[in-house]
Motif scaffolding. Structure first.
Motif, PDB file in Angstrom:
ATOM      1  N   SER A 132       7.237   3.801  -7.476  1.00 35.40           N
ATOM      2  CA  SER A 132       8.199   2.762  -7.867  1.00 35.40           C
ATOM      3  C   SER A 132       9.574   3.099  -7.331  1.00 35.40           C
ATOM      4  O   SER A 132      10.006   4.252  -7.380  1.00 35.40           O
ATOM      5  CB  SER A 132       8.274   2.632  -9.389  1.00 35.40           C
ATOM      6  N   GLN A 133      10.257   2.077  -6.817  1.00 32.67           N
ATOM      7  CA  GLN A 133      11.611   2.249  -6.311  1.00 32.67           C
ATOM      8  C   GLN A 133      12.260   0.885  -6.176  1.00 32.67           C
ATOM      9  O   GLN A 133      11.569  -0.125  -6.007  1.00 32.67           O
ATOM     10  CB  GLN A 133      11.591   2.960  -4.955  1.00 32.67           C
TER      11      GLN A 133
ATOM     12  N   GLY B  73       9.745   7.573  -7.522  1.00 31.45           N
ATOM     13  CA  GLY B  73       8.866   8.393  -8.343  1.00 31.45           C
ATOM     14  C   GLY B  73       7.522   7.720  -8.514  1.00 31.45           C
ATOM     15  O   GLY B  73       7.303   6.605  -8.045  1.00 31.45           O
ATOM     16  N   VAL B  74       6.594   8.410  -9.165  1.00 31.60           N
ATOM     17  CA  VAL B  74       5.283   7.857  -9.493  1.00 31.60           C
ATOM     18  C   VAL B  74       5.203   7.749 -11.005  1.00 31.60           C
ATOM     19  O   VAL B  74       5.354   8.753 -11.715  1.00 31.60           O
ATOM     20  CB  VAL B  74       4.145   8.734  -8.945  1.00 31.60           C
ATOM     21  N   PHE B  75       4.952   6.538 -11.507  1.00 34.52           N
ATOM     22  CA  PHE B  75       5.058   6.281 -12.933  1.00 34.52           C
ATOM     23  C   PHE B  75       3.967   5.330 -13.404  1.00 34.52           C
ATOM     24  O   PHE B  75       3.310   4.661 -12.602  1.00 34.52           O
ATOM     25  CB  PHE B  75       6.417   5.634 -13.266  1.00 34.52           C
TER      26      PHE B  75
ATOM     27  N   ALA C 218       0.850  -1.189   0.000  1.00 36.59           N
ATOM     28  CA  ALA C 218       0.000   0.000   0.000  1.00 36.59           C
ATOM     29  C   ALA C 218       0.891   1.245   0.000  1.00 36.59           C
ATOM     30  O   ALA C 218       1.959   1.253   0.630  1.00 36.59           O
ATOM     31  CB  ALA C 218      -0.898  -0.002   1.230  1.00 36.59           C
ATOM     32  N   PRO C 219       0.487   2.304  -0.701  1.00 39.81           N
ATOM     33  CA  PRO C 219       1.316   3.520  -0.733  1.00 39.81           C
ATOM     34  C   PRO C 219       1.695   4.038   0.648  1.00 39.81           C
ATOM     35  O   PRO C 219       2.819   4.524   0.847  1.00 39.81           O
ATOM     36  CB  PRO C 219       0.431   4.514  -1.486  1.00 39.81           C
TER      37      PRO C 219
ATOM     38  N   VAL D 156      15.051  -5.838  -4.459  1.00 39.39           N
ATOM     39  CA  VAL D 156      13.597  -5.883  -4.474  1.00 39.39           C
ATOM     40  C   VAL D 156      13.100  -4.688  -5.277  1.00 39.39           C
ATOM     41  O   VAL D 156      13.608  -3.576  -5.133  1.00 39.39           O
ATOM     42  CB  VAL D 156      12.959  -5.873  -3.062  1.00 39.39           C
ATOM     43  N   SER D 157      12.145  -4.932  -6.155  1.00 39.66           N
ATOM     44  CA  SER D 157      11.464  -3.888  -6.898  1.00 39.66           C
ATOM     45  C   SER D 157      10.113  -3.684  -6.221  1.00 39.66           C
ATOM     46  O   SER D 157       9.299  -4.605  -6.170  1.00 39.66           O
ATOM     47  CB  SER D 157      11.251  -4.312  -8.357  1.00 39.66           C
ATOM     48  N   VAL D 158       9.888  -2.486  -5.681  1.00 37.41           N
ATOM     49  CA  VAL D 158       8.721  -2.241  -4.839  1.00 37.41           C
ATOM     50  C   VAL D 158       7.743  -1.324  -5.566  1.00 37.41           C
ATOM     51  O   VAL D 158       8.132  -0.334  -6.183  1.00 37.41           O
ATOM     52  CB  VAL D 158       9.137  -1.637  -3.484  1.00 37.41           C
ATOM     53  N   PHE D 159       6.463  -1.682  -5.475  1.00 39.23           N
ATOM     54  CA  PHE D 159       5.402  -0.945  -6.147  1.00 39.23           C
ATOM     55  C   PHE D 159       4.289  -0.620  -5.163  1.00 39.23           C
ATOM     56  O   PHE D 159       3.843  -1.498  -4.422  1.00 39.23           O
ATOM     57  CB  PHE D 159       4.818  -1.775  -7.300  1.00 39.23           C
ATOM     58  N   GLY D 160       3.886   0.637  -5.159  1.00 34.88           N
ATOM     59  CA  GLY D 160       2.745   1.059  -4.356  1.00 34.88           C
ATOM     60  C   GLY D 160       1.731   1.726  -5.271  1.00 34.88           C
ATOM     61  O   GLY D 160       1.786   2.938  -5.503  1.00 34.88           O
TER      62      GLY D 160
END
Length: 297
Positions: A81-82, A68-70, A45-46, A91-95
């Protein structure tokens, strides 16, 4: 994922080059580049995003790419994304701030390949199916594939070959399957990845998966994509077993756990001996569950 790959490439641009995996033969090439190019995909979650990133780096060390937000999917979406780049794995993390487009969120790993078209053709020949066909991104191309047993992963390719620093230890991709799919997955993954079976224990102690009354089968494989362990069970697993996707090898487990605890990481399974190592299970802020281990001397 497209913008995410750009972030990783920029963050690691100055690291020394390494040679890609060598082709075994012209008719049966190896598409792996190296485990330092492979990442676990983590969705949170963000509101939990920054806490997860901070705790992961505090636990293992390393650096992060610029946040950033993409849009990182081929269809309309937005996500924070970071990438956390540590000596024990990425780890590639997505919120996602929008609904997550299908089938993203199901893929467990992202693997860099030397030739995405040829790699996809070889993977399909070896038994994988495409959940998302190959799509372009600003610095290369991506595809989402699924193997027998529902094992889902992403392949990616860069127009300009990236140069990432080698890892201190190789993370372990942990895949839980029933006997219905385990041998089929192993056979197909071997055919594609040129994976070698390091061990195949038909009677591993059930205590390793929270079931001390019995045994299970543990298959360990190694390839240019890194280490992979298939845990073959009847699927009746106590919490949190089966929720972990990656195992991280560290030199000093007590010291690592102490850092993790200070960073807000919860220990779900206390350290215990198994298969020549000491292992534990933890949950990072945001819900990411991982195994951590050190060699049992």
């Amino acid at each position: 994922m497209k913008v995410l790959r750009l972030l990783i490439a920029a963050a690691l641009l100055a690291t020394p080059a390494i040679a890609p995996a060598q082709t075994t033969s012209s008719s049966n090439p190896d598409f792996a580049v190296g485990p330092q190019y492979d990442s676990t995909h983590v969705y949170v979650a963000p509101a939990d995003f920054d806490r997860l990133m901070a705790s992961f780096i505090a636990t293992f060390g390393g650096t992060t790419s610029k946040q950033g937000v993409f849009q990182v999917t081929p269809t309309t979406s937005q996500t924070i994304s970071q990438v956390a780049m540590t000596p024990v794995g990425l780890v590639s993390v997505f919120g996602f701030t929008t609904p997550i487009p299908y089938p993203f969120g199901a893929e467990r790993t992202g693997y860099l390949v030397t030739d995405i078209d040829a790699a996809v053709a070889a993977a399909r020949k070896a038994g994988a199916v495409r959940l998302v066909e190959t799509f372009p991104d600003p610095i290369g191309r991506d595809v989402v594939l699924q193997w027998p047993g529902g094992v889902t992963m992403q392949f990616y390719w860069h127009t300009v070959k990236p140069n990432y620093a080698p890892l201190a230890t190789i993370p372990e991709n942990r895949i839980y399957l029933t006997a219905d799919a385990a041998d089929l997955f192993v056979t197909h993954w071997q055919a594609f990845a040129h994976a070698v079976i390091v061990s195949d224990d038909a009677a591993a102690p059930g205590s390793e998966i929270g079931r001390p009354e019995g045994h299970y089968r543990r298959i360990s494989l190694r390839s240019g994509f890194g280490d992979l362990t298939v845990l073959v069970t009847d699927g009746a697993l106590p919490w949190p077993f089966g929720r972990d996707m990656t195992g991280y090898a560290v030199a000093d487990l007590p010291a690592t756990l102490a850092k993790a605890t200070r960073a807000g990481v919860e220990t779900l399974v206390p350290p215990h001996r198994e298969a020549g190592r000491v292992s534990t299970m933890v949950r990072f802020p945001g819900g990411y569950i991982a195994e951590i281990h050190s060699t049992d001397h």
